[in-house]
Design a protein around this motif. Structure first.
Motif, PDB file in Angstrom:
ATOM      1  N   ALA A 224       0.794  -1.227  -0.121  1.00 38.29           N
ATOM      2  CA  ALA A 224       0.013  -0.097   0.079  1.00 38.29           C
ATOM      3  C   ALA A 224       1.026   1.352   0.068  1.00 38.29           C
ATOM      4  O   ALA A 224       0.356   2.187  -0.342  1.00 38.29           O
ATOM      5  CB  ALA A 224      -0.870  -0.118   1.087  1.00 38.29           C
ATOM      6  N   LYS A 225       2.153   0.996   0.305  1.00 41.05           N
ATOM      7  CA  LYS A 225       2.971   2.406   0.428  1.00 41.05           C
ATOM      8  C   LYS A 225       3.580   2.534  -1.082  1.00 41.05           C
ATOM      9  O   LYS A 225       4.053   3.664  -1.437  1.00 41.05           O
ATOM     10  CB  LYS A 225       4.179   1.930   1.403  1.00 41.05           C
ATOM     11  N   GLY A 226       3.301   1.555  -1.853  1.00 44.52           N
ATOM     12  CA  GLY A 226       4.070   2.011  -3.288  1.00 44.52           C
ATOM     13  C   GLY A 226       3.020   2.716  -4.210  1.00 44.52           C
ATOM     14  O   GLY A 226       1.808   2.724  -3.778  1.00 44.52           O
ATOM     15  N   VAL A 227       3.514   3.383  -5.318  1.00 40.93           N
ATOM     16  CA  VAL A 227       2.977   4.195  -5.985  1.00 40.93           C
ATOM     17  C   VAL A 227       3.110   3.519  -7.439  1.00 40.93           C
ATOM     18  O   VAL A 227       4.027   3.502  -7.793  1.00 40.93           O
ATOM     19  CB  VAL A 227       3.181   5.637  -6.150  1.00 40.93           C
ATOM     20  N   TYR A 228       1.893   3.144  -7.827  1.00 40.22           N
ATOM     21  CA  TYR A 228       1.852   2.547  -9.148  1.00 40.22           C
ATOM     22  C   TYR A 228       0.729   2.785 -10.190  1.00 40.22           C
ATOM     23  O   TYR A 228      -0.126   3.336  -9.667  1.00 40.22           O
ATOM     24  CB  TYR A 228       1.446   0.758  -9.051  1.00 40.22           C
ATOM     25  N   PRO A 229       0.974   3.066 -11.390  1.00 40.01           N
ATOM     26  CA  PRO A 229       1.980   2.852 -11.971  1.00 40.01           C
ATOM     27  C   PRO A 229       3.313   3.851 -11.821  1.00 40.01           C
ATOM     28  O   PRO A 229       2.965   4.956 -11.230  1.00 40.01           O
ATOM     29  CB  PRO A 229       1.720   3.006 -13.494  1.00 40.01           C
ATOM     30  N   ASN A 230       4.544   3.622 -12.222  1.00 35.65           N
ATOM     31  CA  ASN A 230       5.561   4.216 -12.016  1.00 35.65           C
ATOM     32  C   ASN A 230       6.499   4.495 -13.203  1.00 35.65           C
ATOM     33  O   ASN A 230       6.101   3.727 -14.231  1.00 35.65           O
ATOM     34  CB  ASN A 230       6.277   4.371 -10.827  1.00 35.65           C
ATOM     35  N   THR A 231       7.577   5.024 -13.181  1.00 39.33           N
ATOM     36  CA  THR A 231       8.490   5.194 -14.273  1.00 39.33           C
ATOM     37  C   THR A 231       9.789   3.928 -14.016  1.00 39.33           C
ATOM     38  O   THR A 231      10.800   4.046 -14.567  1.00 39.33           O
ATOM     39  CB  THR A 231       9.211   6.374 -14.445  1.00 39.33           C
ATOM     40  N   ASN A 232       9.527   3.235 -13.015  1.00 38.30           N
ATOM     41  CA  ASN A 232      10.529   2.183 -12.709  1.00 38.30           C
ATOM     42  C   ASN A 232      10.753   1.095 -14.025  1.00 38.30           C
ATOM     43  O   ASN A 232       9.485   0.900 -14.681  1.00 38.30           O
ATOM     44  CB  ASN A 232      10.092   1.362 -11.802  1.00 38.30           C
ATOM     45  N   SER A 233      11.805   0.456 -14.044  1.00 41.10           N
ATOM     46  CA  SER A 233      12.219  -0.433 -14.903  1.00 41.10           C
ATOM     47  C   SER A 233      11.833  -1.888 -14.477  1.00 41.10           C
ATOM     48  O   SER A 233      12.017  -1.725 -13.353  1.00 41.10           O
ATOM     49  CB  SER A 233      13.652  -0.579 -15.463  1.00 41.10           C
ATOM     50  N   TYR A 234      11.239  -2.588 -15.273  1.00 45.39           N
ATOM     51  CA  TYR A 234      10.593  -3.905 -14.673  1.00 45.39           C
ATOM     52  C   TYR A 234      10.680  -5.080 -15.487  1.00 45.39           C
ATOM     53  O   TYR A 234      10.461  -6.196 -15.380  1.00 45.39           O
ATOM     54  CB  TYR A 234       9.218  -3.716 -14.056  1.00 45.39           C
ATOM     55  N   GLN A 235      11.910  -5.090 -16.298  1.00 41.24           N
ATOM     56  CA  GLN A 235      11.902  -6.218 -17.307  1.00 41.24           C
ATOM     57  C   GLN A 235      12.708  -7.337 -16.719  1.00 41.24           C
ATOM     58  O   GLN A 235      13.399  -7.111 -15.745  1.00 41.24           O
ATOM     59  CB  GLN A 235      13.042  -5.495 -18.485  1.00 41.24           C
ATOM     60  N   PHE A 236      11.931  -8.509 -16.901  1.00 39.71           N
ATOM     61  CA  PHE A 236      12.481  -9.545 -16.334  1.00 39.71           C
ATOM     62  C   PHE A 236      12.261  -9.780 -14.935  1.00 39.71           C
ATOM     63  O   PHE A 236      12.926 -10.624 -14.185  1.00 39.71           O
ATOM     64  CB  PHE A 236      14.077 -10.334 -16.896  1.00 39.71           C
ATOM     65  N   GLY A 237      11.378  -8.916 -14.303  1.00 41.88           N
ATOM     66  CA  GLY A 237      11.143  -8.963 -12.857  1.00 41.88           C
ATOM     67  C   GLY A 237      12.251  -8.085 -12.106  1.00 41.88           C
ATOM     68  O   GLY A 237      12.047  -8.342 -11.014  1.00 41.88           O
TER      69      GLY A 237
END
Length: 326
Positions: A224-237
């Motif tokens: 719940a503390k996370g902000v999604y979506p965001n600009t993080n990279s998530y390739q291959f987890g």
């Protein structure tokens, strides 16, 4: 409806063969003679150009893929009546070489005309791994997109290493480090992931008109503390912060153009020397100097100097030195 790839049919002699082709019904619906409408025919024809289905594809009919943001995701159009096929998404246009997105590789203010009237798009590849990037377009309710519910900047997170069956969203076990996400994911400003959860095929709040799309926390599983979506990279987890922020949106109602700011791409300047907190040096004296000294200088010493030693040296040592061992 169906599509055949190039070479699917060959003559008996092998001298002739077909190119790619699409087949659609001559009539709409069943047991009637109503002529077909344009959406399904458009969808099937674009398959012959090499663009795949961009619907969910998982087989459970839950997710909506790209929904109404690409005719290859919804062949029936935004109203379901097959009268208004959506424009292609920038990903499809890029794969067809119909557009050359302008790369954003430094911080600044950027502006986009409506994609329905222009071939202008932006791409952000910097700080992402190979084959992962963001595509940005100004999607307005114009021409074939007139039935969309909203308008503004659409941000697509692309990972060309996966497919559209790879659905993922907050609340899914192990997400986002489970590597589950669409090949082309719309990063909606409402942060609801409605396309992934099947809530709708387009939403007014998918578009960015205010707020900020920014980096999120590095979480193996969303909290719940996370902000999604965001600009993080998530390739291959593998979750990595890019530091990219997209904000300060501004809409021109007369031209339908959108401005926005991108930051976090420029490197942080590194100091050449260690920083030491010291008071600032003033460049001017704190008071006006006097024109002459306050005291007259002395022209001669106040006492006569003594040039001789204070004590007379002894002419011989007081004791005879001993050269033997002690």
């Amino acid at each position: 409806p169906g599509v055949a790839e190039s070479g699917a049919w060959k003559s008996k002699s092998g001298k002739y063969r077909s190119g790619a082709y699409a087949i659609t019904s001559a009539f709409r619906g069943r047991c009637n003679f109503r002529p077909p409408r344009i959406s399904v025919m458009t969808h099937e024809f674009i398959h012959t150009l090499g663009i795949p289905d961009l619907s969910d594809g998982a087989g459970d009919f839950v997710g909506k893929g790209l929904g109404d943001y690409d005719v290859m995701a919804n062949a029936h159009g935004a109203n379901g009546a097959q009268t208004h096929p959506s424009h292609l998404s920038p990903w499809s246009k890029l794969k067809l070489s119909w557009i050359t997105p302008i790369e954003i590789n430094k911080d600044g203010i950027y502006e986009l005309p409506p994609s329905a009237l222009s071939d202008s798009y932006f791409i952000i590849q910097k700080k992402f791994p190979y084959r992962e990037y963001l595509l940005l377009e100004n999607r307005q309710r114009l021409k074939w997109d007139v039935l969309l519910r909203g308008e503004g900047i659409l941000v697509y997170h692309i990972d060309d290493t996966v497919g559209m069956k790879n659905r993922g969203y907050p609340g899914q076990p192990g997400w986002p480090s489970n590597g589950k996400h669409y090949k082309i994911a719309v990063l909606g400003s409402d942060r609801q992931f409605h396309l992934e959860t099947g809530h709708n095929k387009n939403d007014a709040s998918d578009h960015w008109l205010s707020g900020a799309l920014a980096p999120g926390p590095i979480e193996l599983e969303a909290t719940a503390k996370g902000v999604y979506p965001n600009t993080n990279s998530y390739q291959f987890g593998k979750i990595q912060q890019t530091g990219i922020v997209i904000d300060d949106f501004e809409f021109n109602s007369s031209t339908r153009r959108m401005k926005f700011r991108v930051s976090g791409l420029d490197p942080t300047p590194q100091p050449t020397e260690a920083y030491v907190a010291t008071p600032a040096v003033t460049n001017v004296p704190t008071s006006r100097p006097t024109s002459r000294p306050t005291m007259s200088p002395t022209l001669k010493p106040s006492t006569r100097p003594s040039f001789g030693p204070s004590l007379s040296p002894t002419s011989k040592p007081s004791t005879r030195p001993s050269f033997g061992p002690s």
